[in-house]
Design an enzyme around this catalytic site. Structure first.
Site, PDB file in Angstrom:
ATOM      1  N   GLY A  11       0.835  -1.207   0.000  1.00 15.47           N
ATOM      2  CA  GLY A  11       0.000   0.000   0.000  1.00 15.47           C
ATOM      3  C   GLY A  11       0.862   1.246   0.000  1.00 15.47           C
ATOM      4  O   GLY A  11       0.504   2.249  -0.602  1.00 15.47           O
ATOM      5  N   HIS A  63      -1.465   9.968  -2.404  1.00 15.57           N
ATOM      6  CA  HIS A  63      -0.541  10.286  -1.315  1.00 15.57           C
ATOM      7  C   HIS A  63       0.823  10.653  -1.909  1.00 15.57           C
ATOM      8  O   HIS A  63       1.448   9.867  -2.607  1.00 15.57           O
ATOM      9  CB  HIS A  63      -0.438   9.046  -0.426  1.00 15.57           C
ATOM     10  CG  HIS A  63       0.340   9.242   0.822  1.00 15.57           C
ATOM     11  ND1 HIS A  63       1.697   9.031   0.896  1.00 15.57           N
ATOM     12  CD2 HIS A  63      -0.051   9.605   2.069  1.00 15.57           C
ATOM     13  CE1 HIS A  63       2.104   9.258   2.132  1.00 15.57           C
ATOM     14  NE2 HIS A  63       1.067   9.605   2.871  1.00 15.57           N
ATOM     15  N   GLU A 117      -3.037  13.340   2.484  1.00 12.30           N
ATOM     16  CA  GLU A 117      -1.685  13.917   2.285  1.00 12.30           C
ATOM     17  C   GLU A 117      -1.355  13.862   0.803  1.00 12.30           C
ATOM     18  O   GLU A 117      -0.289  13.387   0.399  1.00 12.30           O
ATOM     19  CB  GLU A 117      -0.671  13.117   3.105  1.00 12.30           C
ATOM     20  CG  GLU A 117      -1.091  12.970   4.565  1.00 12.30           C
ATOM     21  CD  GLU A 117      -0.123  12.146   5.405  1.00 12.30           C
ATOM     22  OE1 GLU A 117       0.162  10.994   5.023  1.00 12.30           O
ATOM     23  OE2 GLU A 117       0.359  12.660   6.426  1.00 12.30           O
ATOM     24  N   GLU A 119       4.092  18.050   2.727  1.00 17.52           N
ATOM     25  CA  GLU A 119       4.801  17.312   3.769  1.00 17.52           C
ATOM     26  C   GLU A 119       6.310  17.341   3.530  1.00 17.52           C
ATOM     27  O   GLU A 119       6.761  17.228   2.391  1.00 17.52           O
ATOM     28  CB  GLU A 119       4.282  15.860   3.773  1.00 17.52           C
ATOM     29  CG  GLU A 119       4.879  15.013   4.862  1.00 17.52           C
ATOM     30  CD  GLU A 119       4.367  13.575   4.848  1.00 17.52           C
ATOM     31  OE1 GLU A 119       3.302  13.316   4.241  1.00 17.52           O
ATOM     32  OE2 GLU A 119       5.032  12.712   5.446  1.00 17.52           O
ATOM     33  N   CYS A 169       8.449  15.069   4.095  1.00 22.41           N
ATOM     34  CA  CYS A 169       8.843  13.820   3.435  1.00 22.41           C
ATOM     35  C   CYS A 169       8.579  13.864   1.934  1.00 22.41           C
ATOM     36  O   CYS A 169       9.297  13.224   1.158  1.00 22.41           O
ATOM     37  CB  CYS A 169       8.051  12.640   3.999  1.00 22.41           C
ATOM     38  SG  CYS A 169       8.613  12.111   5.616  1.00 22.41           S
ATOM     39  N   CYS A 181       7.726  10.365  10.541  1.00 18.83           N
ATOM     40  CA  CYS A 181       8.450  10.017   9.321  1.00 18.83           C
ATOM     41  C   CYS A 181       9.408  11.106   8.884  1.00 18.83           C
ATOM     42  O   CYS A 181      10.450  10.827   8.281  1.00 18.83           O
ATOM     43  CB  CYS A 181       7.451   9.738   8.200  1.00 18.83           C
ATOM     44  SG  CYS A 181       6.145  10.959   8.058  1.00 18.83           S
ATOM     45  N   CYS A 182       9.053  12.375   9.147  1.00 15.80           N
ATOM     46  CA  CYS A 182       9.818  13.471   8.556  1.00 15.80           C
ATOM     47  C   CYS A 182      11.204  13.685   9.165  1.00 15.80           C
ATOM     48  O   CYS A 182      12.163  13.908   8.415  1.00 15.80           O
ATOM     49  CB  CYS A 182       9.004  14.764   8.616  1.00 15.80           C
ATOM     50  SG  CYS A 182       7.452  14.652   7.688  1.00 15.80           S
TER      51      CYS A 182
END
Lengths: 646, 646
Positions: free
Chosen positions: B187, B259, B311, B327, B329, B412-413
């Site tokens: 995913g 995303h 996102e 974002e 990321c 995550c960032c």
């Protein structure tokens, strides 16, 4: 401190021409029958109502199950109220018979103790009064009372009034701070103002006291909504008490907060109670909340409520155009409240706001044909964004549509706009002993009692399209009294003449009303000319989204650009500060309206890049603006009220 | 069709000065240790991580329960990857020991069959591979592989690489279209690019095939996510397949969808596979999706993903500044992908976008001190609106903060920005047989093999603050080869000289690179001057929110206004088109940076009214703009990139 002024009764006023005659005809001839069809689920493709069927079932005439929201009944009541006013303006035996039949249903649905509510009765009678915060029982009761008073006043028929009285009498036993009473109040205000109407028509002081009780009890500690929530073991709630204007006792309110429609209805009731009881403290609350609303939290269209979540006020100067909520009902509520304030304090500032709402955020709620409705009235829309952005098409935000809908799952707005327009006559004039006030300029006739003498008035005008108003005065006999004509706040040059003689009104101006006192004779003529150039309006810089932008307003009417006239990407259209703005009468558009024409600019963008060094190359474009309230009556597309200046 | 270029290995490049030396020091000396503390829940007031503890528990060293998201493991892997690169730049025995210890934990948490995932292992092993769409097992596997390859390349230690290989070998048995295999794919893409890295370091073709399988299988019918969802009796889903870039087979992709981070990682993998297999069709997919993204769906900061829900990308030209998601990321992902495209096609357009993202939307993600992080990078903020509007402080939208946070529940960032900056050296140069490409201007040294000879390069520059770059060339022996220097897309006047002799580069320009071919001798000197006036940048008119506004850019750096410098209500500040824009070096700000000064205007607003006729009275104000990436490092307040022009 009794009310200074009394509004003209709708029996004594008749709208005879112009925009509102036309809108009133649409309401009487199209919208009211259309809404009856919608309430009976006879409109193909419209959201289901079932509101009349709920009554049929509760009355024992149909088998079936309740469908709809807890406040579904109110759609029927508000429609009946609109019908009542329409019968005064446009008698209609067939419609009256339908109304009588509906009243029979309501009457049959009344419980032995006086209680009326099809949702509670059909779905779960054990829930009666168990969730005042959410279940809208008192809200529906209020609309029942308003309908009953209106129908009684319109037709003289008392059946629904009796239903309402029995219900009110029962409510009066249930609520209060006495032993075995519930110290509660409604989550959605409405009954407060309705009880004052019931008091006025019946003379029964208990209704006034009950209204006052609901207002004073609201937001006090221990907090009724908390007690009630604890009793039903509620673990989560969607809204805090601000949403219900129950965050503080009403006397401690300073700003316009929470659900905008609820706030309007509450302050209508508070103003009424202040008027009836002479309570200066309560009126001061109204004045400061009004001022906060008008000077910090209102769209130029008179729309209020700038966020979808909670359909609510947010904070000072937060007035996004695309994320506006500006519910039609809330603008209607502004008119209701402003009208009450105006009777208390004959200051044009209230009438200015009534006009702002009426000619813009209210009228926009209904299509030109009267058969589709906006719930949300944005000041800017980019349909693709609404369609494709998940933060614009979910939850309440989804009610922001680029096109009016046939009906709504929550169908509060259609009947609200109908009942306001059907009763508009009473907003035009007020009187005191020997003064007649002209608040709105609407082609109309009215009769007043001036210290025992009858005085007829004829107002001839094409306002708001035309700047001229002619008033003819027909007193029963020559008599000295005052005619107070409002000089609208938007007007920078007003000319007045009496029987052809120019009158310098400066010395006669009082809070924006020119008070002309003299011996009036039959056929005396006042002529008013309110210069109506197109005004370029700026917003306070604190309204960040409107910086660098201008709205075009002519008279009280706010204009907008639509894609159908100006092409897509309206944001790129800019209006040079020096551009001449021309008014042109378009006889083919909406039966003939003035449009605004100007030469504007668009940028020339070479190539396909997303970002590039500024070149400032532009090309001229013809700009065409139409009244905001008429947007979305041709083809869907972008729309903007605020236009970029260059 | 093999890759045209090979990026310089981080072993052969060293960043020696300037902005990125300083950022790299912050990452190595501050951010990496800080992130280790955060991953171990040693930072007071930071969101809980528990990510290392999850491994300790899975390794059998601790008792306890898993905490976190299904992808919590990836925070540790990405941190390890950052550590790997940092050890090349700044050897640190203590840090290396910590990393070795973490690798031991990961190794011990590996299941007998090779599977690694603390969430599935600790929470519910029966769920292994049961929900590829949501459970991020392959995503975490990808980050494990990336970390393993990086750590192996950095330190020569193979323990984690062995863990990764065993896991990859096991995954290779599970997935595919063979009998008893799952025809699924992740995913959240990531493993595709990771497997290519694993292939490159091990030479094992199966990893390349597995990556290719995941890419080709994605979005095919019957749809694996639907089959899987049916198997677990799923009744509702949050996102459609577009969110996962699984709406269509990859070869049918035309636009950047869903995303944003997932999209970047997917197309990194697709580009890698195109590079490795010479698949022109796949590369064409990448080119058209890239072009759509860059010319329709990217902020001027290189940020992508313009809606919080999902996102995600939305639609062409939908780039709201205040509702931006952008974002950190995702901007990091743009650099990853652009870097891969660039090796394939030596066109400066990719390097331009890398620069755009790097100097703006990436660097903004980390505070100047390296110890707080933005998840969302808006281009405009009014903090009061974020705080008080329910449509701006709920759901994913709540990640839009006016201030960087110590840590995030979804973290995550922080490690993403750390691993990118720690490995930045490899983005500066590429080479082919006899060409050395200068993509980025960063004060640095590098060594290349040019047809068997070693060539050292020294790049001296204060770019992006200064327009001069001096390149010194030290070939092992005098040799003819090409040095290709990128003329940045933002630069309108580039001067080049070789050993002091001006060179007209026009005939040497190829897709934005000036290819200087000659016999290079030790100490040859190229001097580049990329004129860096402040550029006023406009957005394509289709980006409605930026109409009438200008962004200030100097070199690759986008500037912004902050309330701390310019007062509140930044929307009311306007910049006359003719105003001179002055660059002033502020030695006290952030260690010394150029700021942009200009004389602008604000409106004079008399009184307290919300709306009033336009007067056009203004007062002059001094405007001070700082680099966007440094915003929110002083005091919180309003910020805007796009400034109104007048």
């Amino acid at each position: 401190m009794k009310a200074l002024l009394t509004p003209v009764s709708i029996h004594n006023v008749r709208i005879t021409g112009g925009l509102f005659r036309e809108r009133l005809d649409v309401v009487c001839q199209k919208a009211i029958p259309y809404q009856w069809s919608a309430l009976n689920d006879k409109v193909t493709g419209a959201a289901r109502s079932h509101a009349v069927d709920n009554f049929r079932i509760a009355a024992g005439e149909y088998e079936g199950k309740f469908y709809g929201k807890v406040f579904q009944d109110s759609d029927v009541y508000k429609w009946l109220e609109a019908v009542s006013y329409s019968l005064v303006d446009s008698p209609n035996a067939e419609l009256e018979q339908i109304a009588d039949d509906v009243i029979d249903l309501i009457s049959k649905s009344q419980q032995p103790d006086g209680y009326v509510n099809t949702y509670i009765t059909l779905v779960d009678p054990t829930q009666r009064w168990k969730n005042l915060r959410d279940n809208h029982e008192l809200y529906c009761a209020g609309h029942l009372i308003e309908a009953a008073v209106a129908y009684y006043c319109a037709t003289g028929k008392a059946k629904l009034l009796e239903v309402a009285r029995r219900f009110a009498d029962y409510i009066d036993t249930v609520f209060g701070t006495g032993e075995n009473q519930l110290p509660g109040y409604p989550g959605h205000e409405e009954i407060e103002l309705a009880l004052v109407k019931l008091y006025r028509v019946t003379g029964e002081e208990r209704y006034l006291s009950l209204s006052k009780y609901f207002i004073e009890q609201r937001g006090t500690q221990p907090h009724y909504f908390e007690i009630e929530a604890a009793a039903r073991n509620e673990t989560e709630r969607q809204y805090d008490n601000t949403y219900y204007q129950a965050h503080l006792p009403v006397r401690d309110h300073h700003t316009a907060e929470g659900h905008a429609v609820r706030a309007m209805y509450l302050y209508c009731g508070v103003t009424d109670i202040a008027l009836e009881t002479g309570d200066r403290g309560l009126f001061d609350v109204c004045k400061r909340v009004w001022d906060n609303m008008v000077s910090r939290r209102m769209y130029i269209t008179g729309g209020i409520g700038s966020v979808a979540f909670g359909e609510a006020f947010t904070f000072d100067y937060d007035l996004p155009n695309d994320l506006a909520y500006a519910e039609t009902c809330a603008a209607v509520g502004v008119v209701f409240w402003g009208h009450r304030m105006l009777q208390h304090e004959a200051d044009r500032k209230y009438a200015d706001v009534i006009e702002r709402a009426l000619y813009n955020g209210v009228l926009s709620g209904m299509s030109f044909e009267g058969n589709s409705y906006f719930y949300v009235n944005p000041l800017e829309i980019w349909p693709e964004s609404r369609e494709k952005r998940n933060d614009r098409n979910r939850g309440r935000q989804a009610r922001l549509q680029p096109w009016r809908q046939k009906w709504w799952e929550v169908a509060c707005c259609p009947s609200n706009i109908a009942r306001l327009i059907a009763s508009l006559g009473q907003y035009i004039y007020s009187s005191s002993n020997d003064e007649i006030f002209f608040h709105l300029y609407v082609d109309s006739e009215a009769v007043f009692d001036v210290n025992g003498d009858s005085v007829s008035i004829k107002q001839e005008t094409s306002y708001p399209w035309d700047e001229k108003v002619t008033i003819r005065v027909y007193p029963q006999r020559t008599k000295e009294f005052t005619i107070a004509v409002r000089v609208p706040g938007w007007c920078r040059r007003a000319q007045v003449s009496v029987n052809g003689d120019p009158l310098d009104i400066t010395p006669y101006l009082e809070r924006g009303y020119a008070k002309i006192r003299r011996e009036w004779r039959e056929g005396d003529r006042i002529e008013l000319v309110f210069a109506m150039p197109v005004e370029r309006i700026h917003a306070n810089p604190q309204v960040r989204v409107n910086c660098g932008k201008v709205a075009l307003q002519r008279g009280p009417v706010v204009y907008c650009l639509e894609e159908v006239d100006n092409g897509p990407v309206l944001a790129d259209v800019s209006l040079p500060k020096s551009t001449e703005l021309t008014v042109s009468y378009d006889k083919d558009l909406f039966g003939g309206i003035p449009v605004i024409l100007a030469r504007g600019e668009r940028r020339i963008w070479s190539g396909d890049s997303l970002y590039a060094p500024a070149t400032y190359e532009t090309c001229p474009v013809e700009i065409r603006a139409i009244p905001y309230f008429l947007w979305a009556n041709r083809s869907p597309g972008e729309m903007t009220v605020w236009i970029r200046e260059c």
